[in-house]
Design a protein around this motif. Sequence first.
Motif, PDB file in Angstrom:
ATOM      1  N   THR A   1       1.358 -27.936   5.531  1.00 42.12           N
ATOM      2  CA  THR A   1       2.233 -27.152   6.397  1.00 42.12           C
ATOM      3  C   THR A   1       1.923 -25.672   6.230  1.00 42.12           C
ATOM      4  OG1 THR A   1       4.006 -28.794   6.256  1.00 42.12           O
ATOM      5  CG2 THR A   1       4.620 -26.564   6.941  1.00 42.12           C
TER       6      THR A   1
ATOM      7  N   LYS B   1      -0.020 -28.321   9.868  1.00 44.91           N
ATOM      8  CA  LYS B   1       1.227 -28.457  10.635  1.00 44.91           C
ATOM      9  C   LYS B   1       2.031 -27.167  10.596  1.00 44.91           C
ATOM     10  CE  LYS B   1       2.878 -31.791   8.183  1.00 44.91           C
ATOM     11  NZ  LYS B   1       3.744 -32.899   7.718  1.00 44.91           N
ATOM     12  N   PRO B   2       2.720 -26.842  11.717  1.00 44.14           N
ATOM     13  CA  PRO B   2       3.583 -25.648  11.714  1.00 44.14           C
ATOM     14  C   PRO B   2       4.826 -25.874  10.853  1.00 44.14           C
ATOM     15  CG  PRO B   2       3.786 -26.832  13.803  1.00 44.14           C
ATOM     16  CD  PRO B   2       2.695 -27.507  13.032  1.00 44.14           C
TER      17      PRO B   2
ATOM     18  N   GLU C   1       3.108 -21.952   7.489  1.00 42.08           N
ATOM     19  CA  GLU C   1       4.105 -21.152   8.194  1.00 42.08           C
ATOM     20  C   GLU C   1       3.396 -20.167   9.123  1.00 42.08           C
ATOM     21  OE1 GLU C   1       7.764 -18.037   7.227  1.00 42.08           O
ATOM     22  OE2 GLU C   1       6.841 -19.207   5.612  1.00 42.08           O
ATOM     23  N   GLY C   2       3.783 -20.130  10.369  1.00 44.73           N
ATOM     24  CA  GLY C   2       3.177 -19.208  11.331  1.00 44.73           C
ATOM     25  C   GLY C   2       2.415 -19.900  12.427  1.00 44.73           C
ATOM     26  N   LEU C   3       2.032 -21.155  12.216  1.00 47.06           N
ATOM     27  CA  LEU C   3       1.383 -21.913  13.289  1.00 47.06           C
ATOM     28  C   LEU C   3       2.399 -22.240  14.382  1.00 47.06           C
ATOM     29  CD1 LEU C   3      -0.875 -24.534  11.446  1.00 47.06           C
ATOM     30  CD2 LEU C   3      -1.654 -22.566  12.786  1.00 47.06           C
ATOM     31  N   SER C   4       1.919 -22.257  15.623  1.00 47.94           N
ATOM     32  CA  SER C   4       2.814 -22.630  16.719  1.00 47.94           C
ATOM     33  C   SER C   4       2.666 -24.089  17.102  1.00 47.94           C
ATOM     34  CB  SER C   4       2.532 -21.758  17.948  1.00 47.94           C
ATOM     35  OG  SER C   4       1.219 -21.972  18.423  1.00 47.94           O
ATOM     36  N   GLY C   5       1.586 -24.724  16.631  1.00 47.11           N
ATOM     37  CA  GLY C   5       1.357 -26.124  16.932  1.00 47.11           C
ATOM     38  C   GLY C   5       0.398 -26.724  15.924  1.00 47.11           C
TER      39      GLY C   5
ATOM     40  N   ASP D   1      -3.513 -19.770  16.866  1.00 43.88           N
ATOM     41  CA  ASP D   1      -3.587 -20.895  15.924  1.00 43.88           C
ATOM     42  C   ASP D   1      -5.035 -21.175  15.528  1.00 43.88           C
ATOM     43  OD1 ASP D   1      -0.881 -21.170  15.985  1.00 43.88           O
ATOM     44  OD2 ASP D   1      -0.850 -23.057  17.104  1.00 43.88           O
TER      45      ASP D   1
END
Length: 941
Positions: free
Chosen positions: A62, A940-941, A64-68, A89
Amino acid sequence: MPPNTTASSGQQSGKSGRKKGRKVRLLLIILVLALIGGVGFGAFWSISTVRASFPQTKGSITLEGLSGPVDVKRDGYGIPQVYASSDEDLFMAQGFVQAQDRFYEMDVRRHMTAGRLSEMFGEGQVDNDEFLRTLGWHRVAEEEYKSTISAETKKYLDAYAKGVNAYLAGKDGEEISLEYAALGFANDYKPEEWTPIDSLAWLKAMAWDLRGNMQDEIDRALMTSRLGPKQIADLYPQYPYDRNKAIVQEGTYDELTKTWTDGSGTSQNAGGAAQGTGGTGGTGTNTGGTGTGGTGTGTGTGTAGASSDSSALQTQLTGLYDILEDLPEAVGVNGNGIGSNSWVVAGSHTITGKPLLANDPHLSASLPSVWYQMGLHCKSVSQKCQYDVAGYTFAGMPGVVIGHNRDVSWGMTNSGVDVTDLYLEKLTGDGYQYGSKVLPFESREETIQVAGGSDKKIVVRTTNNGPLLSDRSNELVQVGKKAAVDRDAPDRGDGYGIALRWTALEPGTTMDAVFAMNKAADWNGFRKAAALFDVPSQNLIYADTKGHIGYQLPGKIPTRGKGDGSIPAPGWDTRYRWNGYIDQDELPYEYDPDRGYIVTANQAVVDEKYPYTLTTDWGYGTRAQRLTSLIESKIKGGGKISTEDMRQMQMDNSSEIAKLLVPLLLKIDVKDKHIREAQKLLEGWDYTQDADSAAAAYFNSVWRNILKLAFGNKLPKELRVKGQCLSVEPVDSTGPADEDRRVRECGKRDADQAQPDGGDRWFEVVRRIIDDQDNAWWSTPALRNQDAADTRDELFARAMRDARWELTAKLGKDIDTWSWGRLHRLFLKNQTLGTEGPGFVKYMLNRGPWKLGGGEATVNATGWNAAGGYEVVWVPSMRMIVNLGDLDKSKWINLTGASGHAYNAHYTDQTDKWVKGELLTWSFSNKAVQESTSDTLLLKP
C-alpha cells in the motif's frame, strides 16, 4: 569511499588527520562487512542483513498518494514494466521501483551533484564538494524547477519524488542497501527524503561528462611547454572529410545551406574558416592555427605569443586538470573518450520492410550500470494517462531517456559540439577586468558539512563568463610572475583566474524534452521535443512504425564573437564573449535520406560548408566509416539487413589502424628469432580483435609502443602517465642537445587519462605521416641500450622488439598462450566503497574480471588507453536494437543488471551475455510482457 579523493596541491594542511580518520572509518567498515559476509558469529545476521534490502517483487504494498492500483511486472532478469491509470501514478510507481533497486546509487549521485559527498564520506571529499559547489549544479536545477520547466514536468517530478519517499518511509539504512550498514556504523549517516531538484540535478552531471572539448583546450595549452605550433597542429589534424563522411549529407541540409548562402549566413564564417584561423587571439599560448579548426593552417597566425615563458599558464591549467580529474565520474571518463554508436536503416534495406534502429552508448564501466531498463505503460492511453514507452533511463530520474514508444524510437550519441569555454580573467581587488572597466564579482557563501568533522565555509566568485574555477585550488592562485599572453593583455599581477562558460550552467528544459520524446507520435512531434533538449547536445536518431527515419542535432550551441573555443580565451577582451546561440531551425537535421540509412558515431555532424563553428574537435569518424562500410556492403550485395545483422555489427572487432600498419610491419626485416616469431602472428591475421587472438594482443602492444616512441616521450609531463619518468632536455633548452643538461622528468596523469591514448585522433596523426619515412616524429633517441631511431621503419622495429618483451613479461614466453583478452580485461567496480579501501570490501562489492575483445575506435568499443595499459576504460554501456516492424522482436542488454544490491540475483546477471554479444528479448506489448513476467507486485492506494 568514492574514487579520486586525493587532495589537490596546495591543500595539504590536515591531510595526515584526514588519512587517520579515513583509516578508522575503513576499519569500522571492514568490521561491519565481515559480519555481513558471515565471518565468525555473524553468519545468521549476515543473511538477514543482505536480504533485508532486496526488493519485494510479489504480493502487494500500500502506497499513500496513489490514486489507483499499479501493477509492476518483472521478467526473469528483474526488469520492471509498470502499468498505471494516470500519469502521476505511473511516475510515482517509477520512483518507488527504482528506489527499490537502486536507491544507494541514487543517493550518491544526488550528493555528488549537490556538492555534498562529504556528508556521506567525510573529509576526503571536501575538495570535490568545493568544486561542485562552485559549478553550482544544484542551484541551476533549483532555478529550472522554479522558472523554466513546464507545469506538467513539475507534476511528474513531484510524483516521482513521492514514490521514492514512499519507499524510504520507515526504513533503516540497512533495509535500503548493504552499503548503508557500513556507512551508518562508521559515521551515523541516514538517508534523507528525495526531492524533484535531486532528479533535475542529475541532468547536469550527465551534461558534465558529455560536455565537449574542455580537455582538449587544456591539453593543447599544456603542450606549448614542449611543442611548437606546427607540432601541435600535427597532433590535432583536420577532420578527414574526404574519407570519413559527416552525419548529415543530403536532403534538408542542402535546403538549409541554400538559405544560409543566400541570406546573412554568407558573412557568418562560412565553413568555419574565419573563426579557425589563428584562433587564439589574446590568450597567449601561441598555438595560433593549430589545425584544429577552420583553415587549420598550423602557421600560428594568431596574435598570441608575445612571451615565450608560459610557465604560469602551464601551472594554472595543470592545477585545473588535477581538479577535473579528481571529480567522481558520473556517466563517463571525466569527459575523455566518451563515444557511442547509433544507426538506423530504412525499411527499403531491411528484411522486415520497416526500419531497424541500433544504439550503444560508450561510457565508463560502473557497477551497477549507469542505465536502468524499464517500461512505463498506461493501462489505457488517454489525456489522463499519456505514456506507453520502454527503454533505458537513469535511476533517480523519471521518464525514459533512450528507447521507443508505440510509434517512434530514438537513440543518442554524443555530438561533441563545443559548449564549454575557459576564460582567463584579470582579477583586481574585489572584481575583474572587462573591457576598460572593473566589474564586481557575484559572490555567495557555501557551507560544506563533513561527516566526522567540522563544517567548512567557502566563497564562490563568479564573473560574467561564469564561476572562477581557479578559486578552488591554491595552486591556481600561487602562480609564476609571467604568463604568455597577448602583448596588449593586462598585467597578470598575482595570477589570472580561470572561469568557465558552459551552457548547462544556465537553466534549461531538457527534462521537458524527455517527456515530450516519450510521447512523440511522429517526426514533427519528435523534432519539437528535440528543440527542448538543450544540454547536453546529442546526436538524435529517429525511426517510426510508418517507415520514416531521421536525424536531429539539438542543443543550446553558442556562437562566438572571436576565437573558436579551442583554447582558453581572454576574459577581459569583450570580443571573445558569446554573442548568442544557433537558432533551432538552423541546426542540422536529415529526414528519409535517399541512401536509406543514417550513422552517428561521434564523427563530424556537418561538412565545412556549414556556416557555424560547432566544434574544432570532432571524433575522427573511424567507427562511423566502418559501420557505413558494413551497411553498404550488405546493401550493395543485394541483401536485406536483419536484427541479427545489426547485432553482429555492434560486435564488430575490426581494427582500422591495424589495416594501415600491419602490411608495413610485415615488410620489416627482423633478425631476432623471438621477435620474428611474434611478427609471424600478424601474417594472415584478419585484423579482428577477438578475445582469444594472439595477433591482436601483439599488434596492440606494437601500436602502444609506436605511440610511446614517436609521440608520448615527446609530450610534456602534464600529459604523460604518472610515475613514468624520462631523461629530457629542460624546457628552456636552446641550441643542440646537451647530454649533461638532461633532467629526469616524471609524468603526472593517471593511466586512464594520459596521452597518447591511442584513439582515432592518433590514427589520423599517424596516417598523415605514414608515407614520410624521415618525418621528425619518427626520430627517437637511444633508450635501454637500443640504438636511436631516425626513420619510420627503425622506430617500428624498436616498437616490435619492445612489444615482444613487454608481452613476454605479461603473458609468458610461449606465444601460443597469448591472447588479447588476457591483456584486455573488464573489472566492474562499485563506484563508492568498491573503488577504494581494503581488498575485503572490494571483494564483496566488485565483480570480474572478464576477458574482452574489441578495442579503441572499434565498433565494439571496449576502450583502453594506450599510454596507460590495456585494461578496459570504457565500454558499450548497453546495447539495443529496435525493430519498428514488430516492437516485441526488439532486443536489448545492459552491462550489469537491474539491481544495485550486491548478492541479489540481478546484480550482474546480464554481464556474461553482454560479454558474448548476446541480447535479451525486449517485450513491449501487453501480451508479450505478460508472457515474460516472472513476478507481479500490486501497488495499492
